[in-house]
Design an enzyme around this catalytic site. Structure first.
Site: not given
Length: 175
Positions: A166, A37, A163, A49, A5, A128
């Site tokens: 994501t 989230k 990423c 979050g 995430t 991440s």
């Protein structure tokens, strides 16, 4: 570090904003693309979050809400008390997650190892893609006139282009 995430929270120009991507990854497989989230807590006055396990995060949100109620919404006191409990409680200390919590006055990163970090620049990012989103937000604040919400959205969009954990299904909450 949690591979799954990107969450970023910022305080900027009197506004607070938090955002997260929607991707849930299990090992090398994308399991969901539209997870939420982020949350508004304490009658919509606090934003939060998480990165990490969803069940762990829900447990932490519930515990954090209790701390907010006990302290009548005092964010700093609540995060310190949550971190103490998280580190010392037998059940809580097994939880694997990181939290970003903020209001218009403060922003904090809270971890199970007892960390309560209030960044100097009012920006915190986890997950991440957190480092990518953090770098993007710092550049956007320095070189644009975007709102806090727009900076959060664009920072996650940039992180999602770098990423693999994501995505660009972005949710944002503001105060």
């Amino acid at each position: 570090m949690f591979l799954s995430t990107t969450i970023i929270g910022i305080r900027y120009k009197g506004e607070a904003a938090i955002g997260g991507d929607g991707q849930v990854t299990v090992e090398k497989t994308i399991m969901k693309q539209s997870a939420n989230k982020i949350r508004k807590l304490y009658n919509g006055k606090i934003l939060a979050g998480f990165a990490g396990g969803a069940a762990d995060a829900i447990t932490l949100f519930e515990r954090f809400e209790k701390k907010l109620e006990e302290s009548h919404g005092n964010l700093q006191k609540s995060v310190v008390n949550l971190a103490k409990d998280w580190r010392t409680d037998k059940v809580l200390r097994r939880l694997e997650a990181l939290l970003v919590v903020l209001n218009k006055e403060s922003v904090f990163l809270v971890s199970g190892s007892g960390d309560v970090i209030e960044p100097d620049d009012g920006i915190v990012a986890i997950g991440s893609g957190g480092a990518y989103a953090l770098a993007a937000a710092r550049a956007l604040i320095k070189h644009t006139n975007l709102s806090a919400k727009e900076i959060v959205e664009e920072s996650i969009r940039i992180a999602s282009s770098i990423c693999v954990y994501t995505n660009d299904n972005i949710g944002v909450e503001t105060l």
